[in-house]
Design a protein around this motif. Structure first.
Motif, PDB file in Angstrom:
ATOM      1  N   HIS A 184      -0.838   6.573   1.930  1.00 65.97           N
ATOM      2  CA  HIS A 184      -0.967   7.711   2.846  1.00 65.97           C
ATOM      3  C   HIS A 184      -1.922   8.758   2.289  1.00 65.97           C
ATOM      4  O   HIS A 184      -1.661   9.951   2.360  1.00 65.97           O
ATOM      5  N   LYS A 185      -2.990   8.344   1.663  1.00 65.07           N
ATOM      6  CA  LYS A 185      -3.956   9.296   1.123  1.00 65.07           C
ATOM      7  C   LYS A 185      -4.641  10.045   2.247  1.00 65.07           C
ATOM      8  O   LYS A 185      -4.905   9.432   3.278  1.00 65.07           O
ATOM      9  N   PRO A 186      -5.020  11.299   2.124  1.00 68.03           N
ATOM     10  CA  PRO A 186      -4.717  12.207   1.001  1.00 68.03           C
ATOM     11  C   PRO A 186      -3.360  12.899   1.154  1.00 68.03           C
ATOM     12  O   PRO A 186      -2.827  12.963   2.253  1.00 68.03           O
TER      13      PRO A 186
ATOM     14  N   VAL B 137       0.489   8.470  -9.679  1.00 67.56           N
ATOM     15  CA  VAL B 137      -0.047   9.726  -9.160  1.00 67.56           C
ATOM     16  C   VAL B 137      -1.563   9.658  -9.176  1.00 67.56           C
ATOM     17  O   VAL B 137      -2.139   9.264 -10.193  1.00 67.56           O
ATOM     18  N   ASP B 138      -2.209   9.993  -8.070  1.00 65.26           N
ATOM     19  CA  ASP B 138      -3.680   9.942  -8.014  1.00 65.26           C
ATOM     20  C   ASP B 138      -4.186  11.152  -7.233  1.00 65.26           C
ATOM     21  O   ASP B 138      -3.797  11.370  -6.086  1.00 65.26           O
ATOM     22  N   LEU B 139      -5.026  11.927  -7.871  1.00 65.10           N
ATOM     23  CA  LEU B 139      -5.540  13.137  -7.207  1.00 65.10           C
ATOM     24  C   LEU B 139      -6.485  12.753  -6.065  1.00 65.10           C
ATOM     25  O   LEU B 139      -7.167  11.729  -6.131  1.00 65.10           O
ATOM     26  N   ASP B 140      -6.497  13.577  -5.036  1.00 63.46           N
ATOM     27  CA  ASP B 140      -7.312  13.278  -3.854  1.00 63.46           C
ATOM     28  C   ASP B 140      -8.745  13.764  -4.063  1.00 63.46           C
ATOM     29  O   ASP B 140      -8.961  14.907  -4.471  1.00 63.46           O
TER      30      ASP B 140
ATOM     31  N   ILE C 142      -9.197   9.705 -15.378  1.00 59.89           N
ATOM     32  CA  ILE C 142      -9.283  11.171 -15.349  1.00 59.89           C
ATOM     33  C   ILE C 142      -8.363  11.780 -14.288  1.00 59.89           C
ATOM     34  O   ILE C 142      -7.892  12.900 -14.429  1.00 59.89           O
ATOM     35  N   ASP C 143      -8.044  11.028 -13.238  1.00 61.73           N
ATOM     36  CA  ASP C 143      -7.230  11.631 -12.154  1.00 61.73           C
ATOM     37  C   ASP C 143      -6.033  10.783 -11.761  1.00 61.73           C
ATOM     38  O   ASP C 143      -5.531  10.897 -10.656  1.00 61.73           O
ATOM     39  N   GLU C 144      -5.560   9.955 -12.676  1.00 62.98           N
ATOM     40  CA  GLU C 144      -4.580   8.963 -12.293  1.00 62.98           C
ATOM     41  C   GLU C 144      -3.584   8.718 -13.430  1.00 62.98           C
ATOM     42  O   GLU C 144      -3.998   8.577 -14.582  1.00 62.98           O
TER      43      GLU C 144
HETATM   44 MG    MG Z   1      -8.284   9.969  -6.901  1.00 71.62          MG
END
Ligand code: MG
Ligand code: TTP
Length: 357
Positions: A161-163, A16-19, A110-112
């Motif tokens: 397929h980000k974001p 999981v990785d925040l956009d 922090i985002d992953e």
């Molecule tokens: Mg990110």
């Protein structure tokens, strides 16, 4: 060919990785920024872009780009300095939500995070949809998710397929899906290794697949073997729920240099006790003890010893520390002394290995 034992249940791993994480937090806290090119960075990071939202990325702005270059590419962008504490807070909020979905969770940054959801018996796509909705409604942030049967492939997939995208890589897609990818997509190949391989005319994973394991090991050292496996879709790393601490240490700088052995031995005794308490509090045992000294001329020396067995007892730590200390010549007064415990084992793991016996 997938190299996978068909009879064994495959793990289901999510990455999981925040956009555009920091930029998205800024947008969430100030919705008037939404839809505009937004660039975070500048102050704390010596004038480079920390992150840019997807609007700004259309202009070619990206992380680590010098700020002046970003301003050239995107003069109408909105530039804000980072607010690290706020990002930490929102990150914690997101991780609390992720934790509700699976407690086999490894925070990578922090985002992953990686989540192992094998044991839940849930349909991964349904779970992921639910997870994305929860994070969005509770925090206003979007994220991208990779689903696969190991960490390497899940991480590769989250970027696909980000974001706000979801991508699954199944065993039948491997190695075909990997073949055309540039080698920098291989987690574990840093810029230096990539440059080395590029110089040999190797640019895609397909090119790497032609190489023997020995060749990769010769070229990249120990990690060559791991890379050889990864590009074949093999990665046995478990999702690590606790990040292991690498070492614990204490050091003191003396206001006045000293070469009085008794004084220094007293310090060592105190250090050993402090270290022992610290290890016990954290339910850790250490196998390696390292003594570090710095003399008046700033010359630093360190000596270490690895024991046969782990320990967290003050007397045992002191015995080793003092042994190391006695070997030191002490020809100059010392300005600093430090003691570090490494090669750590947590009590839980120790129990595990006892059960395994
Ligand atoms: Mg990110
Ligand atoms: P990333 O996940 O690499 O980037 P991102 O979340 O901004 O964008 P996306 O995932 O959609 O591609 O990093 C997460 C945060 O970490 C990012 O918002 C800012 C910070 N960061 C840095 O401080 N320095 C860097 O060089 C990078 C790449 C990120």
């Amino acid at each position: 060919m997938t190299n996978i034992d068909e009879n064994k249940e495959l793990p289901i791993i999510l990455h999981v990785d925040l956009d555009a994480f920091y930029a998205s937090v800024e947008e969430r806290d100030n919705p008037s920024l939404k839809g505009k090119p937004l660039i975070v960075g500048g102050r704390s990071h010596k004038g480079v872009v920390t992150t840019a939202n997807y609007e700004a990325r259309k202009y070619g702005v990206h992380s680590a780009m010098p700020m002046f270059m970003a301003r050239q590419k995107c003069p109408r962008g909105i530039y804000v300095p980072g607010r690290m504490e706020r990002y930490q807070e929102v990150s914690r909020q997101v991780f609390r939500i992720l934790h509700r979905f699976s407690d086999v969770l490894e925070k990578v940054s922090i985002d992953e995070a990686y989540l192992d959801i094998t044991h839940l018996g849930a349909k991964p796509h349904r779970l992921v949809k639910n997870l994305k909705e929860k994070v969005y409604t509770e925090t206003g942030l979007t994220l991208s998710v990779g689903i696969s049967y190991n960490k390497f492939l899940a991480k590769l997939a989250s970027d696909w397929h980000k974001p706000a995208g979801v991508k699954e890589i199944t065993p039948d897609m491997v190695p075909g899906i990997l073949v055309p990818l540039p080698i920098k997509k291989v987690h574990g190949l840093g810029p230096k290794s990539c440059a080395l391989l590029n110089n040999l005319g190797l640019s895609t994973i397909g090119d790497l697949l032609e190489l023997s394991e020995e060749f990769l090991v010769d070229l990249l050292g120990k990690s060559g073997r791991e890379i050889y496996q990864r590009i074949r879709g093999i990665d046995h790393r478990p999702v690590n729920t606790r990040r292991e601490r690498k070492s614990l240490g204490i050091e003191r700088t003396f206001s006045k240099g000293t070469r009085n052995r008794e004084v220094l031995e007293d310090y060592l005794k105190n250090f050993s006790q402090e270290l022992s308490r610290d290890l016990q509090d954290k339910k850790l045992h250490a196998r390696t003890i390292t003594l570090k000294i710095k003399d008046e001329n700033f010359k630093v020396q360190s000596r270490g010893k690895t024991l046969f067995q782990h320990t967290n007892k003050a007397e045992e730590i002191y015995e080793v520390a003092n042994g190391l200390f006695q070997e030191l010549p002490l020809d100059k007064p010392l300005r600093l002394m430090g003691l570090t415990a490494s090669n750590l084992l947590s009590e839980d793991l120790q129990q595990l290995s006892f059960f395994d016996l």
